[in-house]
Design an enzyme around this catalytic site. Structure first.
Site, PDB file in Angstrom:
ATOM      1  N   SER A 278       0.805  -1.226   0.000  1.00 17.20           N
ATOM      2  CA  SER A 278       0.000   0.000   0.000  1.00 17.20           C
ATOM      3  C   SER A 278       0.835   1.270   0.000  1.00 17.20           C
ATOM      4  CB  SER A 278      -0.913   0.007   1.238  1.00 17.20           C
ATOM      5  OG  SER A 278      -0.148  -0.010   2.428  1.00 17.20           O
ATOM      6  N   CYS A 279       2.154   1.170   0.132  1.00 14.22           N
ATOM      7  CA  CYS A 279       2.970   2.382   0.291  1.00 14.22           C
ATOM      8  C   CYS A 279       3.894   2.675  -0.889  1.00 14.22           C
ATOM      9  CB  CYS A 279       3.787   2.288   1.575  1.00 14.22           C
ATOM     10  SG  CYS A 279       2.784   2.337   3.074  1.00 14.22           S
ATOM     11  N   LEU A 280       4.808   1.741  -1.196  1.00  7.16           N
ATOM     12  CA  LEU A 280       5.827   2.052  -2.189  1.00  7.16           C
ATOM     13  C   LEU A 280       5.260   2.452  -3.549  1.00  7.16           C
ATOM     14  CD1 LEU A 280       7.824   1.113  -0.032  1.00  7.16           C
ATOM     15  CD2 LEU A 280       9.037  -0.163  -1.800  1.00  7.16           C
ATOM     16  N   ASP A 283       3.396   5.910  -3.203  1.00  9.52           N
ATOM     17  CA  ASP A 283       4.229   7.049  -2.848  1.00  9.52           C
ATOM     18  C   ASP A 283       5.185   7.445  -3.971  1.00  9.52           C
ATOM     19  OD1 ASP A 283       2.939   7.054  -0.454  1.00  9.52           O
ATOM     20  OD2 ASP A 283       4.609   6.285   0.734  1.00  9.52           O
TER      21      ASP A 283
END
Length: 331
Positions: A278-280, A283
């Protein structure tokens, strides 16, 4: 300290439970009544190792959940905004952040004492100062730097082990509009002794978060590009290539007793099927889009994303060259 946290999701609830663990009085605010009820029963609404134990230990004493944002904010000294920032492929959606800022600002109207508002959501550089701060001033009728402080405190949590990451941080980044705000945030993190604490302005704190994830994504795509070349050439084992790279003194340190310690960063310097979660991806794409909007294209990070998008298919193609069928194959 008395803290309020807006958003009882993955970041907000873990932060609230961990702040309670170190002695703060915490109110977690969420619009979902079912989630509020579960938290107040000591039940974790999300899976995080160790979270439910913290809830059971502190709910009813130092930790509670509520839907009453105004009451929670007014009863606290510091408010963290930890709401979601979805990414639509072009830019992050600040809708939840904007609404939280308006609601917190309204709660601060006529409060009569200094308060600190901290953005903990992952937001692109400039959001805290250029979006959140004006909304707080408009809704509160007060002035930032006089009636309240505005700060930015990025999270560095890994899903599944977020409690451990919060309780045993490798760093604490504290952004603030002024020294008073930074000092207040430093007091909130005072129980975390012997941890490097880095104070800076809000915009830089926002960029530290994005850069931290972008460099990990870059290492992964770099490793996969090397791995793809090794596969194409034949006779070159990328696992051994990377093992040889890891032996460099840049990545492996020899201690006084002769023991050799390899830096954890090398786990991102191994070829595989790419990065997800869910982040890399979110972002890195958001940072690329933000750069383009600012007139500064980011071709390196754009390539990192493109390599990652193609990598799962590249892995399948390599398997198809090695096996007659992939049906029932365990890899």
């Amino acid at each position: 300290m008395k803290l309020s946290i807006i958003g009882a999701g993955y970041v907000g609830l873990v932060s609230g439970a961990c702040f309670a663990e170190v002695g703060h009085d915490v109110a977690c605010v969420d619009v979902d009544q079912n989630k509020v009820d579960r938290v107040n029963r000591g039940e974790a609404p999300i899976h995080e190792d160790g979270l439910e134990a913290l809830l059971r230990r502190h709910v009813g004493t130092r930790l509670r959940a509520t839907r009453d944002l105004a009451a929670a904010v007014r009863a606290s000294e510091m408010t963290f905004i930890a709401v979601g920032t979805p990414f639509d492929g072009k830019r992050i959606d600040l809708g939840y952040v904007r609404q939280a800022a308006r609601d917190v600002g309204a709660a601060l109207r006529d409060l009569g004492r200094y308060h600190v508002v901290v953005v903990k959501s992952t937001v692109v550089p400039g959001t805290t100062d250029d979006v959140v701060r004006p909304l707080l001033e408009e809704a509160s009728g007060g002035r930032a730097g006089v009636d309240f402080g505005v700060g930015m405190n990025p999270e560095f949590l890994t899903e599944g082990v977020a409690v451990r990451d919060f309780m045993e941080p490798d760093r604490i980044v504290i952004g603030g509009m002024d020294e008073r705000t930074i000092a207040a945030l430093a007091r909130a993190y005072a129980p975390f002794r012997n941890v490097p604490t880095f104070g800076t302005n809000n915009k830089t704190a926002e960029m530290i978060k994005y850069t931290s994830n972008a460099v990990l994504a870059t290492l992964i795509s770099f490793s996969n590009e090397v791995g793809n070349l090794c596969a194409r050439l034949g006779g070159v084992d990328v696992v051994e290539v990377m093992q040889g790279v890891h032996l460099a003194r840049y990545f492996t340190t020899t201690l006084a007793d002769g023991a050799r310690v390899t830096a954890p960063i090398t786990s991102f310097l191994d070829a595989g099927c790419g990065f997800g979660g869910s982040c890399l991806p979110k972002d890195v794409k958001a940072l690329v889009a933000h750069g383009e909007a600012a007139g500064q294209p980011m071709p390196l990070l754009d390539t990192v994303i493109q390599i990652n998008l193609k990598q799962p298919q590249r892995v399948i193609e390599m398997l198809e060259r090695s096996f007659a069928t992939l049906r029932g194959l365990k890899v």
